[in-house]
Design a protein around this motif. Structure first.
Motif, mmCIF file in Angstrom:
data_model
loop_
_atom_site.group_PDB
_atom_site.id
_atom_site.type_symbol
_atom_site.label_atom_id
_atom_site.label_comp_id
_atom_site.label_asym_id
_atom_site.label_seq_id
_atom_site.Cartn_x
_atom_site.Cartn_y
_atom_site.Cartn_z
ATOM 1 N N ASP A 138 -1.364 -3.417 -14.048
ATOM 2 C CA ASP A 138 -1.873 -3.579 -12.695
ATOM 3 C C ASP A 138 -1.480 -4.940 -12.134
ATOM 4 O O ASP A 138 -1.306 -5.911 -12.880
ATOM 5 N N CYS A 139 -1.385 -5.013 -10.825
ATOM 6 C CA CYS A 139 -1.067 -6.275 -10.158
ATOM 7 C C CYS A 139 -1.466 -6.180 -8.697
ATOM 8 O O CYS A 139 -1.824 -5.108 -8.195
ATOM 9 N N LEU A 140 -1.399 -7.317 -8.019
ATOM 10 C CA LEU A 140 -1.437 -7.332 -6.562
ATOM 11 C C LEU A 140 -0.013 -7.477 -6.083
ATOM 12 O O LEU A 140 0.716 -8.371 -6.528
ATOM 13 N N SER A 141 0.394 -6.619 -5.176
ATOM 14 C CA SER A 141 1.743 -6.661 -4.634
ATOM 15 C C SER A 141 1.692 -6.867 -3.135
ATOM 16 O O SER A 141 0.651 -6.672 -2.494
ATOM 17 N N VAL A 142 2.855 -7.229 -2.570
ATOM 18 C CA VAL A 142 2.958 -7.419 -1.137
ATOM 19 C C VAL A 142 4.279 -6.823 -0.662
ATOM 20 O O VAL A 142 5.282 -6.855 -1.382
ATOM 21 N N VAL A 143 4.252 -6.226 0.526
ATOM 22 C CA VAL A 143 5.445 -5.633 1.124
ATOM 23 C C VAL A 143 5.393 -5.896 2.621
ATOM 24 O O VAL A 143 4.297 -6.064 3.188
ATOM 25 N N PRO A 151 8.998 -4.296 -2.233
ATOM 26 C CA PRO A 151 7.767 -5.045 -2.503
ATOM 27 C C PRO A 151 7.923 -5.964 -3.703
ATOM 28 O O PRO A 151 8.768 -5.732 -4.575
ATOM 29 N N GLN A 152 7.113 -6.986 -3.739
ATOM 30 C CA GLN A 152 7.141 -7.888 -4.890
ATOM 31 C C GLN A 152 5.723 -8.149 -5.372
ATOM 32 O O GLN A 152 4.757 -8.051 -4.619
ATOM 33 N N LYS A 153 5.631 -8.486 -6.646
ATOM 34 C CA LYS A 153 4.337 -8.816 -7.232
ATOM 35 C C LYS A 153 3.871 -10.165 -6.698
ATOM 36 O O LYS A 153 4.637 -11.128 -6.660
ATOM 37 N N LEU A 154 2.611 -10.215 -6.317
ATOM 38 C CA LEU A 154 2.033 -11.447 -5.809
ATOM 39 C C LEU A 154 1.147 -12.119 -6.854
ATOM 40 O O LEU A 154 1.158 -13.337 -7.005
ATOM 41 N N VAL A 155 0.353 -11.308 -7.572
ATOM 42 C CA VAL A 155 -0.545 -11.821 -8.605
ATOM 43 C C VAL A 155 -0.482 -10.883 -9.798
ATOM 44 O O VAL A 155 -0.580 -9.659 -9.645
ATOM 45 N N ASP A 159 -6.016 -7.392 -16.302
ATOM 46 C CA ASP A 159 -5.927 -5.954 -16.557
ATOM 47 C C ASP A 159 -6.216 -5.136 -15.300
ATOM 48 O O ASP A 159 -5.649 -4.058 -15.119
ATOM 49 N N PHE A 160 -7.100 -5.659 -14.417
ATOM 50 C CA PHE A 160 -7.510 -4.895 -13.239
ATOM 51 C C PHE A 160 -7.683 -5.818 -12.034
ATOM 52 O O PHE A 160 -8.082 -6.976 -12.180
ATOM 53 N N TYR A 161 -7.435 -5.237 -10.847
ATOM 54 C CA TYR A 161 -7.623 -5.951 -9.583
ATOM 55 C C TYR A 161 -8.345 -5.055 -8.587
ATOM 56 O O TYR A 161 -8.246 -3.827 -8.653
#
Length: 628
Positions: A138-143, A151-155, A159-161
Motif C-alpha cells: 500500500d502507498c499514497l500516490s499522486v496523479v 502516477p507516482q508514489k508520494l508516501v 502497511d496501510f494508509y
C-alpha cells in the motif's frame, strides 16, 4: 374484535424473500464546491452508481451503466470525491476516472493495475491524491487530474494508509497510517507532510511528521479547516473517540469534546466521515453516537460551546456527514423503522429527502421498533445489545416468542438503532431478535472494544448466551426456542457457541463462518492477515488457543441442527473453511444443510441467491423451531 391466534414464526409478514432482494445500499454523499450540487453513491446487486442532483432538478445517473463505482481497498469505501464541477471516482479495473458534472464520458487517469480508493483533489484541481495497493503493498500516490502523466508514489513504508487530505494552500497533506499486527481501531498515527514540486511536474512528499497517535491510540478522519489554521482529527486517547484540533502554526493540540460517547467509527472501509467544517472555519458539525443512537451537533470553535441540532426527531442513525459551502448538511439517515435515505438539512427544521434506499411502502406500525438494552454478563460485567420485539399486532399467541440471536461480524463492529431489514424479516413473522453488542464491539469506549483481546470465542459466546437468558428472564423469549445466527466473525461465534453450549440453542444459521483459525490466518486477505494476533495471540506460541477456538476440531460436540451458507468466491473466509466443517458434521451425524452460492463473495448480492437464502431459512426454522 377478536384477533386471530397464530403460532409465533408463522405470522404474515410484509417482507417477503423477494422483497429482501430489492434493498439498495447508500454508500456516501458529498457536495460540489457550488454548495448546490449533491453527489451520492448507491449500490444495487454489487453495482455502484453515482447519482447527481443540482438544486431542485431531478436526480439522475452521472456515469454510464457499464461502469461500476467501487473502492476496492479493505472492505470498500472511499469511492469518489467532487470539486469544481469535476468528480474523481474509483471504477472498473481498479482505476481512477475523471468525469465532468456537465457532460461527457469518464476518462481514466490511472493505469489498470492494483486498486485505488479515497481520491482527493488538490485545491487548484491539478492533482489527485489517493490510496493505492498493488501486490499487497500500500502507498499514497499522486496523479495529475487530467491523466496526462503516469502516477507516482508520494508516501510509502507503512502497511496501510487512510484518509489523505490536502491543506487549502496545497503545501501540506495529512493522512493516517498503521502497521501489522494492528488494526485501524487499535493503533494508528496521524502524519503531516510538506509538499514539494518535482521536475516531472508532480508533487512529492518531504519528511513526514507524526503529530498524533501511538501504540495505544487510534486516530480517525483528519480534516483541515478551510482557513488552513487547524488540522482536526478524532482520537481515542481519552478512552472514547473525541474531536481534537491541532494548531499548525503553534503546534499545539486541543481536545474539543469530552464524555462517554463516540465520534469515530471502526474503519473497516475507507472514506468514513463523522464531522465537517463550516466554510468560515467557525463551526464543526459532528455526529455523536451513544447507546446505539446517533445525534447531530454543532461545535463553536471560537467559544468552545456546542449545541444539539434536531435535524429530524424520527432518525436514530446518521452517517457520512457532508457540509456544503452554504452551510447545508447532507447525510445518510435512518431509524429502525425507516430505511436509509440521503437527506439534507438547511436549518429551521427544513429537511429534504433526495433518495430512499427502499420503497418505504410498508406501514411503519407493521415494523418492530428497536430498543437499546443492556444486561449483566456471566462474569458480572455490563453487556450491551439491540432488541427487536415481535410485531404485527393483528396476531396474538400464548407464551414467549422464539428468539433469533444474531451476532454481528467483525467482531469489531456495532449494531445501532438503524434500519435492519434482516431483523424486520424475522420480527414481523413473530420472532424476537437480539443483536448482542458483545465485548469487542465498538461504540462503548476503547476499553470495551479491547476487552476481546485474547478472548475471542469466549466473551462473544458468553455475552450472546447471557443476552438470550436476560430476555428469557424478562419473559421476552422462549428458552426452548433459541436460535443463534451470524456471518463471518459472527458465524464463528455461532459455531463456537454450538460447540461449547450444546443444546442451549435449538439450532444455528451460519454464513461463511470461521471454522478453522489456522486456515483463516493462512488464507485471508492482507487487511485482516494479523487480526488474530490480538484476538487470539501470535502464532506459533498461541497454537493451542487457535486449536481450542477452532470449531472444526471440536465438531463432535455439536448436537444442534445447522444451516450453513457459503460463497464460492469468498476471499476473506474461503470456501474450504465451510467444506471441511461440513465433512466433520457428516462424519458425526449432525443434522445440517449446506448451500454454496456460485460467484458470490463475502456477502450475497445476486437477487436469486438472496431470495433463496431467506426461503431456505424460513423452511429450516419452520422445521426446527416453529413446528418442533
Amino acid at each position: 374484535m377478536t384477533k386471530t391466534r397464530r403460532q409465533f414464526g408463522t405470522w404474515s409478514s410484509p417482507l417477503s424473500p423477494t422483497m429482501m432482494t430489492t434493498t439498495m445500499r447508500l454508500n456516501d454523499v458529498a457536495w460540489d464546491s457550488d454548495g448546490e450540487t449533491l453527489i451520492w453513491c448507491e449500490n444495487k446487486d454489487g453495482h455502484g452508481v453515482l447519482m447527481i442532483q443540482k438544486g431542485i432538478d431531478a436526480p439522475h445517473e452521472l456515469i454510464p451503466a457499464d461502469q461500476s463505482v467501487r473502492g476496492r481497498l479493505f472492505y470498500g469505501g472511499g469511492e469518489f470525491c467532487v470539486q469544481s464541477g469535476m468528480v474523481i471516482f474509483a471504477g472498473n479495473h481498479g482505476r481512477l476516472y475523471r468525469q465532468s458534472l456537465e457532460s461527457g464520458t469518464p476518462r481514466p487517469i490511472t493505469p489498470a493495475f492494483g486498486s485505488a480508493a479515497s481520491p482527493t483533489l488538490s485545491p487548484d484541481n491539478r492533482y489527485v491524491l489517493y490510496v493505492h495497493t498493488y501486490e499487497d503493498r500500500d502507498c499514497l500516490s499522486v496523479v495529475d487530474s487530467a491523466g496526462n502523466a503516469y502516477p507516482q508514489k508520494l508516501v510509502t513504508g507503512a502497511d496501510f494508509y487512510m484518509h489523505p487530505v490536502w491543506h487549502p494552500t496545497g503545501e501540506l497533506i495529512a493522512y493516517i497510517a498503521w502497521n501489522h499486527p494492528n488494526m485501524a481501531w487499535d493503533s494508528t498515527t496521524l502524519h503531516l507532510v510538506k509538499i514539494g514540486m518535482g521536475e516531472n511536474g508532480l508533487p512529492y512528499g518531504k519528511e513526514p511528521n507524526v503529530i498524533a497517535g501511538d501504540n495505544t491510540t487510534a486516530i480517525f478522519a483528519p480534516q483541515f479547516s478551510p482557513d488552513g489554521r487547524y488540522l482536526s482529527y478524532i482520537s481515542d486517547a481519552s478512552g472514547w473517540g473525541h474531536l481534537y484540533v491541532y494548531d499548525i502554526e503553534a503546534q499545539t493540540h486541543t481536545q474539543l469534546t469530552d464524555g462517554d460517547y463516540e465520534h469515530a467509527r471502526p474503519a473497516w472501509i475507507q472514506g468514513l466521515k463523522t464531522y465537517g467544517w463550516s466554510a468560515d472555519s467557525q463551526t464543526i458539525f459532528l455526529l455523536r453516537a451513544k447507546e446505539g443512537v446517533t445525534g447531530l451537533y454543532a461545535y463553536d470553535v471560537a467559544y468552545g460551546t456546542e449545541k444539539h441540532i434536531d435535524a429530524s426527531g424520527h432518525y436514530t442513525h446518521l452517517e457520512q456527514l457532508a457540509v456544503s459551502s452554504n452551510g447545508t448538511l447532507a447525510m445518510i439517515a435512518s431509524s429502525s423503522k425507516i430505511s436509509p435515505r440521503v437527506m439534507s438539512y438547511s436549518g429551521q427544521g427544513f429537511e429534504r429527502v433526495h433518495r430512499r434506499a427502499g420503497a418505504e411502502s410498508i406501514y411503519t406500525d407493521d415494523l418492530a421498533k428497536a430498543q437499546a438494552i443492556s444486561w449483566i454478563g456471566h462474569d458480572g460485567e455490563k453487556v450491551h445489545g439491540v432488541y427487536y420485539p415481535p410485531t404485527h399486532q393483528q396476531f396474538t399467541d400464548e407464551g414467549a416468542p422464539p428468539l433469533m440471536v444474531i451476532v454481528h461480524g467483525g467482531p469489531t463492529t456495532q449494531k445501532t438503532l438503524n434500519y435492519e431489514d434482516e431483523a424486520q424479516f424475522f420480527a414481523t413473522r413473530g420472532y424476537a431478535v437480539l443483536y448482542p453488542n458483545h465485548r469487542g464491539s465498538t461504540g462503548f469506549g476503547r476499553a470495551y472494544t479491547q476487552a476481546l483481546r485474547g478472548m475471542w470465542g469466549i466473551y462473544d459466546v458468553e455475552d450472546s448466551a447471557s443476552g438470550a437468558m436476560a430476555l428469557v428472564d424478562r419473559g421476552l423469549a422462549d428458552p426452548n426456542r433459541l436460535v443463534i445466527m451470524g456471518g463471518s466473525a459472527g458465524g464463528f461465534t455461532a459455531l463456537q457457541s454450538l460447540v461449547t453450549k450444546p443444546n442451549f440453542y435449538r439450532a444455528g444459521i451460519v454464513r461463511y463462518g470461521v471454522a478453522n483459525q489456522f486456515m483463516l490466518v493462512m488464507d485471508t486477505h492482507k487487511f485482516e492477515a494479523r487480526y488474530s494476533d490480538s484476538l487470539l495471540g501470535a502464532l506459533p506460541d498461541a497454537s493451542a488457543i487457535y486449536r481450542e477456538r477452532s470449531p472444526l476440531f471440536h465438531a463432535h460436540h455439536i448436537k444442534d441442527a445447522l444451516l450453513l451458507f457459503q460463497g464460492s468466491d469468498d476471499t476473506v473466509v474461503p470456501q474450504n473453511q465451510s467444506d471441511t466443517l461440513v465433512e466433520a458434521l457428516r462424519m458425526n451425524g449432525v443434522q445440517h444443510e449446506y448451500v454454496v452460492y456460485e460467484g458470490e463473495g463475502h456477502g450475497f448480492r445476486k437477487p436469486e441467491h438472496v431470495k433463496d437464502y431467506y426461503e431456505r431459512i424460513l423452511r429450516f426454522l419452520a422445521q426446527m423451531v416453529v413446528y418442533m
